[in-house]
Design a protein around this motif. Structure first.
Motif, PDB file in Angstrom:
ATOM      1  N   TYR A 213      41.127   4.202 -36.203  1.00 10.55           N
ATOM      2  CA  TYR A 213      40.385   4.227 -34.949  1.00 10.55           C
ATOM      3  C   TYR A 213      39.723   5.585 -34.731  1.00 10.55           C
ATOM      4  O   TYR A 213      38.592   5.675 -34.250  1.00 10.55           O
TER       5      TYR A 213
ATOM      6  N   GLU B 267      34.248  -4.509 -34.279  1.00 11.69           N
ATOM      7  CA  GLU B 267      35.205  -5.304 -33.520  1.00 11.69           C
ATOM      8  C   GLU B 267      35.197  -6.761 -33.977  1.00 11.69           C
ATOM      9  O   GLU B 267      36.230  -7.431 -33.913  1.00 11.69           O
TER      10      GLU B 267
ATOM     11  N   ALA C 142      37.553   6.776 -21.146  1.00 16.87           N
ATOM     12  CA  ALA C 142      37.763   6.161 -22.463  1.00 16.87           C
ATOM     13  C   ALA C 142      39.166   5.588 -22.594  1.00 16.87           C
ATOM     14  O   ALA C 142      39.357   4.459 -23.071  1.00 16.87           O
TER      15      ALA C 142
ATOM     16  N   TRP D 160      39.883   1.266 -22.249  1.00 22.57           N
ATOM     17  CA  TRP D 160      40.405   0.715 -23.496  1.00 22.57           C
ATOM     18  C   TRP D 160      41.784   0.109 -23.280  1.00 22.57           C
ATOM     19  O   TRP D 160      42.079  -1.006 -23.726  1.00 22.57           O
TER      20      TRP D 160
ATOM     21  N   VAL E  72      43.004  -3.989 -23.724  1.00 29.57           N
ATOM     22  CA  VAL E  72      43.879  -4.460 -24.788  1.00 29.57           C
ATOM     23  C   VAL E  72      45.289  -4.811 -24.336  1.00 29.57           C
ATOM     24  O   VAL E  72      45.970  -5.575 -25.013  1.00 29.57           O
TER      25      VAL E  72
ATOM     26  N   SER F  18      35.467  -6.142 -25.597  1.00 30.63           N
ATOM     27  CA  SER F  18      36.169  -5.314 -26.574  1.00 30.63           C
ATOM     28  C   SER F  18      35.250  -4.778 -27.659  1.00 30.63           C
ATOM     29  O   SER F  18      35.620  -3.848 -28.377  1.00 30.63           O
TER      30      SER F  18
ATOM     31  N   THR G 278      34.958  -1.081 -27.409  1.00 28.21           N
ATOM     32  CA  THR G 278      36.000  -0.129 -27.797  1.00 28.21           C
ATOM     33  C   THR G 278      35.631   0.618 -29.070  1.00 28.21           C
ATOM     34  O   THR G 278      36.201   1.670 -29.365  1.00 28.21           O
TER      35      THR G 278
ATOM     36  N   PRO H 203      34.015   4.992 -26.623  1.00 30.07           N
ATOM     37  CA  PRO H 203      34.825   6.199 -26.789  1.00 30.07           C
ATOM     38  C   PRO H 203      34.161   7.277 -27.626  1.00 30.07           C
ATOM     39  O   PRO H 203      34.252   8.469 -27.319  1.00 30.07           O
TER      40      PRO H 203
ATOM     41  N   ALA I  88      42.493   6.032 -28.112  1.00 29.61           N
ATOM     42  CA  ALA I  88      43.201   4.956 -28.807  1.00 29.61           C
ATOM     43  C   ALA I  88      44.698   5.027 -28.514  1.00 29.61           C
ATOM     44  O   ALA I  88      45.352   3.990 -28.322  1.00 29.61           O
TER      45      ALA I  88
ATOM     46  N   SER J 107      45.344   3.770 -25.019  1.00 33.89           N
ATOM     47  CA  SER J 107      45.191   2.314 -24.966  1.00 33.89           C
ATOM     48  C   SER J 107      46.414   1.620 -25.534  1.00 33.89           C
ATOM     49  O   SER J 107      46.857   0.584 -25.021  1.00 33.89           O
TER      50      SER J 107
ATOM     51  N   SER K  47      35.939   1.688 -14.487  1.00 36.06           N
ATOM     52  CA  SER K  47      34.677   1.632 -15.222  1.00 36.06           C
ATOM     53  C   SER K  47      33.472   1.667 -14.285  1.00 36.06           C
ATOM     54  O   SER K  47      32.433   2.247 -14.617  1.00 36.06           O
TER      55      SER K  47
END
Length: 446
Positions: free
Chosen positions: A134, A158, A260, A264, A268, A361, A364, A368, A385, A388, A426
């Motif tokens: 990631y 993704e 970010a 994320w 998830v 998604s 993602t 970021p 990451a 998340s 967001s």
């Protein structure tokens, strides 16, 4: 790849690379990154089909099930920031190679586990590698991508993730009736790792990273050879950017760090928690004994959703792809929680949740790395990451116990609340970065 305007190259150097060189690099980098993302999804998705069989073979209790399910997510928490920092400090290419080697070794090792502790530790190590993927995969690809179409290109990663997730589900189903079949299905990721490792051997260092480190001559060589599109002057202007974890929490980058990690995590957490224990959720909602078929529907609906997200991300922009789906998916889970005995509501609610959550998604792999400058990009992506996966790991660990003690309705309402929080954050923090050069996208989010 698009040619770079002369005025944007260091010292006005002309592009002299051949189309064959550019095409070869583009193929290697895109394929190697997509396979890496696909392998990430394969590792996470494989546990869903294997959980029932390995629980019986290894005599796992509820807590052990949660730990095995959450182990890669816990590993990402450490692997993302560490590998991200290493990639900012020592370069993208070394991390790009090492994390795939870890995948290869740990995939094979899963075949030989004798108890739950060994499986937990091995998948924890795999999580470290996923964190590295990631942190460096999408950033490295983005640093060679042109501004126009970058979102679609990165969003396709993704698609690879969800295809890997779905493929792991199919492979798991094929081995489901085989004695010890879960060992074969979990370790089969080694095949992908071998191919991916071979491709990565021909990928060069990032020209943007070289510029951020003041290594202009090396960067110019790559720009000339591959005709890389970038705003070199802007990259050089940011070459003195302070890097490291402390910089993430400076006034200059705090907004990007909070955004970010939060968006994320909110995307998830419900997906991983429900996906890892979909069979249990399915049974808890009294939906019958077709859990395998339902898991396949779950996986392929997600593939359709992320494909749509990839196709529209450049057309509608980042914000519109992110914010409305947050609110819609929150409503979907809330409806399922309120009317769990109404089959059309349960089926429709879950399908809309899976589809729209997967569509968002796609971001993602985009947002970021766009909100951090080159000198801080992989550190920031790795940290996001990690955050998340903290949420995802908590959800995956607690979900089986939640189903047992408080029931599926409360669990689903918590998932809806997490999605609503993602939409709220967001709305206030997400910048619009469509069609902007990477050297400028980080400034848009400050």
């Amino acid at each position: 790849m698009a040619m770079t305007p002369v005025s944007q190259r260091p010292h006005g150097a002309p592009a002299v690379g051949s189309p064959r060189d550019r095409a070869r690099l583009h193929f290697r980098l895109k394929t190697a990154t997509q396979l890496g993302q696909g392998l990430d999804g394969y590792v996470i998705g494989g546990i869903g089909m294997a959980m029932t069989a390995l629980t019986a073979d290894l005599h796992l209790g509820t807590v052990a099930q949660g730990l095995v399910g959450a182990s890669p997510l816990i590993g990402i928490f450490f692997g993302g920031p560490v590998f991200g920092w290493l990639a900012d400090r020592f370069g993208r290419r070394p991390v790009f190679m090492v994390d795939m080697l870890i995948f290869l070794i740990s995939s094979v090792a899963q075949f030989f586990v004798a108890d739950g502790t060994q499986l937990f530790l091995i998948r924890l190590v795999m999580g470290l590698a996923i964190g590295g993927e990631y942190a460096v995969g999408a950033p490295l690809l983005s640093e060679y991508a042109p501004s126009k179409g970058r979102g679609r290109l990165l969003g396709s990663l993704e698609i690879s993730w969800y295809v890997g997730y779905a493929l792991a589900t199919v492979v798991g189903a094929l081995f489901a009736e085989t004695d010890g079949g879960w060992r074969w299905s979990l370790s089969s990721g080694a095949v992908i790792a071998v191919v991916c490792l071979a491709l990565r051997g021909g990928v060069p260092e990032s020209a943007r990273w070289l510029l951020s480190r003041g290594r202009t001559e090396e960067a110019r060589t790559l720009i000339e050879r591959y005709g890389i599109e970038l705003d070199a002057e802007a990259e050089l202007a940011d070459s003195g950017e302070r890097a490291g974890f402390r910089a993430l929490f400076s006034r200059k980058h705090l907004r990007a760090t909070v955004f970010a990690g939060t968006f994320w995590a909110a995307l998830v957490l419900p997906y991983f928690a429900i996906g890892a224990f979909w069979s249990e959720v399915f049974e808890a909602l009294n939906m019958g004994d077709n859990a395998v078929a339902a898991l396949l529907v779950y996986a392929f609906t997600a593939v359709a959703g992320v494909t749509l997200g990839c196709l529209v991300v450049e057309r509608i922009g980042r914000r519109k792809l992110l914010i409305p789906p947050f609110w819609i998916t929150a409503v979907c889970l809330a409806l399922v929680a309120m009317w769990p005995d109404v089959t059309p509501v349960v089926v429709g609610g879950f399908l809309f949740f899976i589809f729209l959550n997967a569509a968002s998604s796609a971001l993602t792999a985009v947002y970021p790395l766009e909100v951090f400058p080159t000198a801080l990009r992989t550190t920031g992506v790795g940290f996001a990451a990690a955050i998340s996966r903290v949420g995802a790991a908590i959800g995956t660990f607690l979900l089986p116990m939640g189903l047992e003690h408080v029931g599926p309705r409360f669990v689903l309402l918590v998932g809806a609340a997490v999605l609503a929080l993602g939409g709220l954050v967001s709305h206030f923090l997400a910048p619009e970065t469509t069609d902007m050069d990477l050297a400028h996208t980080a400034r848009a989010g400050r």
